[in-house]
Each structure stands twice: as C-alpha cells, then as structure tokens.
Design a protein around this motif. Structure first.
Motif, PDB file in Angstrom:
ATOM      1  N   ALA A   1       1.009  -1.176  -0.099  1.00  0.00           N
ATOM      2  CA  ALA A   1       0.100   0.072  -0.003  1.00  0.00           C
ATOM      3  C   ALA A   1       0.888   1.255  -0.066  1.00  0.00           C
ATOM      4  CB  ALA A   1      -0.909  -0.146   1.316  1.00  0.00           C
ATOM      5  N   HIS A   2       0.678   2.062  -0.886  1.00  0.00           N
ATOM      6  CA  HIS A   2       1.559   3.359  -1.152  1.00  0.00           C
ATOM      7  C   HIS A   2       0.589   4.375  -0.715  1.00  0.00           C
ATOM      8  CE1 HIS A   2       2.795   6.965  -3.342  1.00  0.00           C
ATOM      9  NE2 HIS A   2       3.919   6.406  -3.408  1.00  0.00           N
ATOM     10  N   PRO A   3       1.017   5.499  -0.061  1.00  0.00           N
ATOM     11  CA  PRO A   3       0.065   6.670   0.588  1.00  0.00           C
ATOM     12  C   PRO A   3      -0.716   7.258  -0.226  1.00  0.00           C
ATOM     13  CG  PRO A   3       2.529   7.000   1.224  1.00  0.00           C
ATOM     14  CD  PRO A   3       2.607   5.848   0.279  1.00  0.00           C
ATOM     15  N   ARG A   4      -0.373   7.279  -1.667  1.00  0.00           N
ATOM     16  CA  ARG A   4      -1.270   7.912  -2.639  1.00  0.00           C
ATOM     17  C   ARG A   4      -2.010   7.013  -3.573  1.00  0.00           C
ATOM     18  NH1 ARG A   4      -0.214   9.134  -8.000  1.00  0.00           N
ATOM     19  NH2 ARG A   4       2.029   8.747  -7.636  1.00  0.00           N
ATOM     20  N   LEU A   5      -1.345   5.855  -3.788  1.00  0.00           N
ATOM     21  CA  LEU A   5      -1.877   4.986  -4.675  1.00  0.00           C
ATOM     22  C   LEU A   5      -2.676   3.721  -4.103  1.00  0.00           C
ATOM     23  CD1 LEU A   5       0.788   4.528  -7.421  1.00  0.00           C
ATOM     24  CD2 LEU A   5      -1.278   5.952  -7.607  1.00  0.00           C
ATOM     25  N   GLY A   6      -2.554   3.730  -2.606  1.00  0.00           N
ATOM     26  CA  GLY A   6      -2.950   2.654  -2.065  1.00  0.00           C
ATOM     27  C   GLY A   6      -2.461   1.173  -2.595  1.00  0.00           C
ATOM     28  N   PHE A   7      -2.830   0.047  -2.985  1.00  0.00           N
ATOM     29  CA  PHE A   7      -2.055  -0.772  -3.668  1.00  0.00           C
ATOM     30  C   PHE A   7      -2.894  -1.294  -4.900  1.00  0.00           C
ATOM     31  CE2 PHE A   7      -5.218  -2.880  -0.987  1.00  0.00           C
ATOM     32  CZ  PHE A   7      -5.801  -4.169  -1.553  1.00  0.00           C
ATOM     33  N   ARG A   8      -3.640  -0.144  -5.704  1.00  0.00           N
ATOM     34  CA  ARG A   8      -3.913  -0.183  -6.727  1.00  0.00           C
ATOM     35  C   ARG A   8      -2.777   0.148  -7.836  1.00  0.00           C
ATOM     36  NH1 ARG A   8      -6.433   4.917  -7.301  1.00  0.00           N
ATOM     37  NH2 ARG A   8      -4.742   5.665  -8.633  1.00  0.00           N
ATOM     38  N   HIS A   9      -1.899  -0.691  -7.849  1.00  0.00           N
ATOM     39  CA  HIS A   9      -0.724  -0.778  -8.600  1.00  0.00           C
ATOM     40  C   HIS A   9      -0.029  -1.861  -9.070  1.00  0.00           C
ATOM     41  CE1 HIS A   9       2.215   0.230  -5.308  1.00  0.00           C
ATOM     42  NE2 HIS A   9       1.176  -0.348  -4.653  1.00  0.00           N
ATOM     43  N   MET A  10       1.034  -1.832  -9.974  1.00  0.00           N
ATOM     44  CA  MET A  10       1.693  -3.224 -10.204  1.00  0.00           C
ATOM     45  C   MET A  10       3.147  -2.747  -9.918  1.00  0.00           C
ATOM     46  SD  MET A  10      -0.019  -6.195 -10.684  1.00  0.00           S
ATOM     47  CE  MET A  10       0.942  -7.076 -11.770  1.00  0.00           C
ATOM     48  N   ILE A  11       3.908  -3.675  -9.646  1.00  0.00           N
ATOM     49  CA  ILE A  11       5.436  -3.469  -9.352  1.00  0.00           C
ATOM     50  C   ILE A  11       6.281  -4.314  -9.811  1.00  0.00           C
ATOM     51  CG2 ILE A  11       7.174  -3.066  -7.575  1.00  0.00           C
ATOM     52  CD1 ILE A  11       4.830  -2.421  -5.558  1.00  0.00           C
ATOM     53  N   ALA A  12       7.503  -3.930 -10.396  1.00  0.00           N
ATOM     54  CA  ALA A  12       8.470  -4.831 -11.268  1.00  0.00           C
ATOM     55  C   ALA A  12       9.847  -4.150 -10.479  1.00  0.00           C
ATOM     56  CB  ALA A  12       8.432  -4.544 -12.525  1.00  0.00           C
ATOM     57  N   CYS A  13      10.763  -4.837 -10.742  1.00  0.00           N
ATOM     58  CA  CYS A  13      12.118  -4.497 -10.098  1.00  0.00           C
ATOM     59  C   CYS A  13      13.252  -4.803 -10.923  1.00  0.00           C
ATOM     60  CB  CYS A  13      12.304  -4.941  -8.675  1.00  0.00           C
ATOM     61  SG  CYS A  13      12.493  -6.640  -8.611  1.00  0.00           S
ATOM     62  N   VAL A  14      14.320  -4.367 -10.645  1.00  0.00           N
ATOM     63  CA  VAL A  14      15.772  -4.493 -11.280  1.00  0.00           C
ATOM     64  C   VAL A  14      16.397  -4.827  -9.938  1.00  0.00           C
ATOM     65  CG1 VAL A  14      17.691  -3.909 -12.447  1.00  0.00           C
ATOM     66  CG2 VAL A  14      15.591  -3.227 -13.028  1.00  0.00           C
ATOM     67  N   SER A  15      17.367  -5.986 -10.062  1.00  0.00           N
ATOM     68  CA  SER A  15      18.252  -6.431  -8.836  1.00  0.00           C
ATOM     69  C   SER A  15      19.687  -6.077  -9.563  1.00  0.00           C
ATOM     70  CB  SER A  15      18.083  -7.623  -8.643  1.00  0.00           C
ATOM     71  OG  SER A  15      16.886  -8.085  -7.894  1.00  0.00           O
ATOM     72  N   THR A  16      20.555  -5.308  -8.724  1.00  0.00           N
ATOM     73  CA  THR A  16      21.801  -4.798  -9.293  1.00  0.00           C
ATOM     74  C   THR A  16      22.964  -4.726  -8.277  1.00  0.00           C
ATOM     75  OG1 THR A  16      22.779  -2.974 -10.824  1.00  0.00           O
ATOM     76  CG2 THR A  16      21.018  -2.388  -9.056  1.00  0.00           C
ATOM     77  N   ASN A  17      24.065  -4.943  -8.911  1.00  0.00           N
ATOM     78  CA  ASN A  17      25.404  -4.416  -7.898  1.00  0.00           C
ATOM     79  C   ASN A  17      25.847  -2.969  -8.132  1.00  0.00           C
ATOM     80  OD1 ASN A  17      26.556  -5.010 -10.307  1.00  0.00           O
ATOM     81  ND2 ASN A  17      28.067  -6.366  -9.732  1.00  0.00           N
TER      82      ASN A  17
END
Length: 462
Positions: free
Chosen positions: A309-325
């Motif tokens: 849950a984001h303060p503005r979006l709630g959990f009305r969103h999708m998330i992806a990511c990049v793992s890196t060094n």
C-alpha cells in the motif's frame, strides 16, 4: 436484464454519483479542510535552484527525489522514514528466521500442476488467451520480454557518479520511461526465490522438481540493491468495473506490459555501464515483490499480504524491479499509518468473493514475520475459476486507501483516515455512506465484454 431495468439502474447510479459529488462540493466544512490541506501539501515541482540531489539528501531522505520528480508524491499524507534492520522491514515486524521459498511451490504453479483441480489449471492457462482478447494483446508484450531479463554486463565499467547522483539518474530514467513511482532499497536476504521454475507453465505437471527448476542467479550478496518501479492500474477503469469482470486481468497485464519495458530497459542500461542487473516482472520474477518494494520505500504491507500500500495509490498498482550491484544510495522504508487503518477497516475482507482475507484485528506470525492471515488457496481458486470475468481485483477496487478521485475531499479523507483508529473508522463510514468501492459507474466502462468466452473449457482427457 431487460433494457428498461438496465436504464433505470444506470439512472439510479448516475443520480447517486451526482448527489454525492454535489454534497461534497457544496460542503463548507470540507472546503475549510481543503484549505488546510492545500496549505500543507507537498509541492509537486521544486524551483530550479532546489533540484540538486544534496538538498533532499541532507534532509535525511536519501533517494526520495530525482531531477524530474524532486519530491515524492505521497498525496499530502504525512510519511515517516524508518531504518531497515533485522527486526523490522518498514512497519512489518520480523520475529524469527524467514525461510526462502521455491518458485515451484507458488500458488499459480501448484494450480498449473493440477494440485488445485482441473478448473483452476485450465482457468489460469486461458487467462491471457481465448477468454478475453485484450488480455492476449497485453500479455504478448511482457511474455516476449522474458528473454531480456538477464544478460552479461559490458566488460569495461564506465565511470559513474557517486551513489547519490547515480540513484537520482536511475530514478530519472524510470520516470522518463513513464513510471508512476520509483524506489531503491537494500535487497532483503529472504526476498529472492530460492529456486526458479524454468519450464513452460503448462508443461510442469508430472515432471520431477530437478527438471523444471534451477538455482536463482539473484541474491542479496550478488545484487545488494533493488530498484522498484510501480505503475498505476488505472483508476477510471476500476470505477467502471465490478472488480472481477472481463477487464480485471487486462488491468494487471497493461501495468505489467509497461513495467516489463521499463525494468528490462533499466537493466540493459545498467549492464551497458558494466554492472550486473536482472529485471523481474510478472513474466519472470527472480524476487518476491512485496519485501523488495517495502525495502525500497514504496509502501507498507496491508491486510492483503500480496499487496504493497502506497500513501497515494493504495495498492492499486503493479510493481516490477531490477536487482543490481550498481553502487546506489538506498531509500528508507516508509510508515504512514496503513497498518492501523487496515486493522480497523476490513472492507477488503467483507467484499472478497473468495472470502480469502482475514477479519482478525491482529496479525499472526507467518514464516518468521507478522502479517494478517490469508487463505491463498481460496484466492487462487476464485481468480483461476471465476467465470463472471477473468481473474479478480476486488480488494483493490474497494480499498478506501486507493484514492477514488484526484480531488481535495478524497485527499482530505485519506489524510484524516491515516491519523489513528478513530479517524480510520470515520473514513470507512464515509466511504460506505457514498458507496465508494462497491459502485459501478457506467460512464467509465469503456471496454467491450464477451461473456460467452469467460466459461472455462476443460479438455475431456484431463
């Protein structure tokens, strides 16, 4: 439903919508609240002189800024920055050792192995094909970007700025590529999957574990930083949807289609700089998303444990990511009252078609950390077997934290709701009084329906 009944229902809905908005727009008391909120709102644009990264870094907010977006947009909500440590991940309490998970044991993979029955298996296999044409279009993009998640870095490392400036650049790249929010976190030890499923989903039934899995290339040691990117799942579509009709799966696919392009581009950019980078999106995830998103400052874990849950979006969103060094300056996790609000609200539990969400006031200990209880099998069964649409997003639709409109009175309501249990109760009552989350507004229903396609077809020889 005959035409006269349908027209009467639409007129009733539109009158209810107009009546509600007239009341809110005409309220002197709420107008006064709007004035206070406007006076204290976080500025969306900083002056040119304030764009330097050190301005915010010296305020103790490393990473919560960029050149293109100098201040994080929390919708006016007061946010606390908290330290990442072994006892807490944001507002989630860690009380013991957290075991890593095998992707093979995930809910959808279990269903695809027929462990939840043939209807669940063939429901999932037809999510993106046959049952809703738009889902086919959106899923095609993410599926074809799976091969771009990994790659070898350039042999020669290019000179890069210090970690703070590099973080700002990475965030600006994400916003340039049309992300809604970006955060950078330290990768939790338990976030990467222990092993990855390598075979095609429909082919894993009956195969030995060793034939369909391989060790994960991502770990907290090899990829200490995670760049998390979120995309809004489109408010207007939620307003016109039941939450579990034909468009439900396409909402996720649309966000993931955008995210897959963003994170694979960022990963390729980092590899061109000479550093390791692996992209995770719905087509292929090397990490479990909620813990890395919380570590990256994108929100708190709500009553629905798969969400953030984001303060503005709630959990009305999708998330992806990049793992890196790539050397980066990590954000701090945030806390803004979501846990206290979820403890009171329970609207997602009350309206969940599968009744998979806990009604309990308090969290339980699950695998070494605290969260609300959740019946994953019940959730998977409904999402896979739903024949009134394709999949389900009902919990996102009804959550009062998912701002229903970009208006001062909704921002005021959420600000009040984040102020404690009494205020949260008030917000839920107001939300219910005006029908938010449960209404379907006809003017926002832009998509086409083919309900005859929703029925799941199970082969005779299954």
């Amino acid at each position: 439903m005959n035409k006269d009944v349908k027209n009467a229902e639409e007129n009733r809905t539109n009158k209810k919508e107009m009546s509600r908005r007239s009341f809110l727009l005409g309220s002197t008391a709420l107008a006064a609240t709007a004035g206070v909120l406007a006076a204290t709102a976080i500025p969306g644009v900083a002056k040119a002189a304030e764009l330097g990264y050190k301005v915010n870094y010296e305020k103790g907010k490393p990473g919560q800024w960029s050149m293109l977006k100098p201040e994080a947009d929390y919708g006016g909500i007061s946010v606390n920055y908290v330290n990442h440590n072994k006892e807490w991940l944001g507002s989630t309490q860690i009380v013991g050792e957290i075991s890593k998970f095998r992707q093979y044991d995930g809910g959808f993979n279990r269903a695809l192995r027929n462990e939840l029955g043939p209807k669940a298996k063939y429901g999932i296999l037809s999510f993106d094909f046959r049952r809703y044409p738009l889902a086919t279009g959106t899923a095609t993009v993410q599926n074809n970007l799976v091969t771009l998640c990994e790659g070898k870095p350039a042999q020669d490392k290019l000179p890069i700025p210090d970690p703070e400036k590099m973080s700002m650049n990475i965030k600006d790249v994400a916003y340039f590529l049309n992300a809604d929010e970006v955060g950078i976190g330290l990768t939790p030890e338990f976030a990467p999957w222990e092993t990855m499923v390598t075979d095609k989903p429909g082919m894993i039934a009956g195969k030995p574990y060793e034939e369909v899995c391989k060790p994960n290339v991502v770990s907290a040691a090899t990829h200490p930083y995670t760049i998390c990117v979120s995309v809004d799942k489109h408010l207007e579509t939620f307003l016109g949807s039941t939450g579990y009709d034909g468009i439900a799966n396409s909402q996720s696919n649309r966000a993931t289609m955008m995210l897959s392009g963003i994170v694979t581009s960022i990963a390729a950019y980092i590899r061109a700089l000479g550093y390791e980078a692996v992209a995770s999106h719905q087509g292929k995830e090397y990490v479990i998303i909620p813990p890395v998103a919380i570590a990256s400052g994108l929100g708190e874990q709500p009553r629905v444990p798969q969400g953030v849950a984001h303060p503005r979006l709630g959990f009305r969103h999708m998330i992806a990511c990049v793992s890196t060094n790539l050397p980066l300056a990590p954000d701090k996790p945030i806390e803004f009252g979501a846990k206290d609000f979820c403890r009171v609200c329970k609207k997602c539990a009350q309206t969940c078609p599968a009744q998979a969400i806990s009604y309990d006031d308090d969290e339980i200990v699950h695998n070494g950390y605290k969260r609300w209880d959740f019946n994953l099998d019940a959730c998977i069964h409904f999402r896979a077997e739903n024949e009134e649409g394709v999949c389900c997003a009902q919990c996102m639709k009804v959550c009062p934290w998912n701002s229903k409109e970009d208006s001062w009175f909704h921002k005021a309501g959420i600000t009040i709701g984040a102020s404690g249990r009494t205020s949260a109760n008030l917000l839920v009552k107001i939300d219910d009084m005006f029908g938010y989350g449960t209404e379907v507004i006809p003017r926002f229903k832009w998509w086409l329906d083919w309900p005859e396609l929703y029925k799941i077809k199970i082969p005779a020889n299954n």
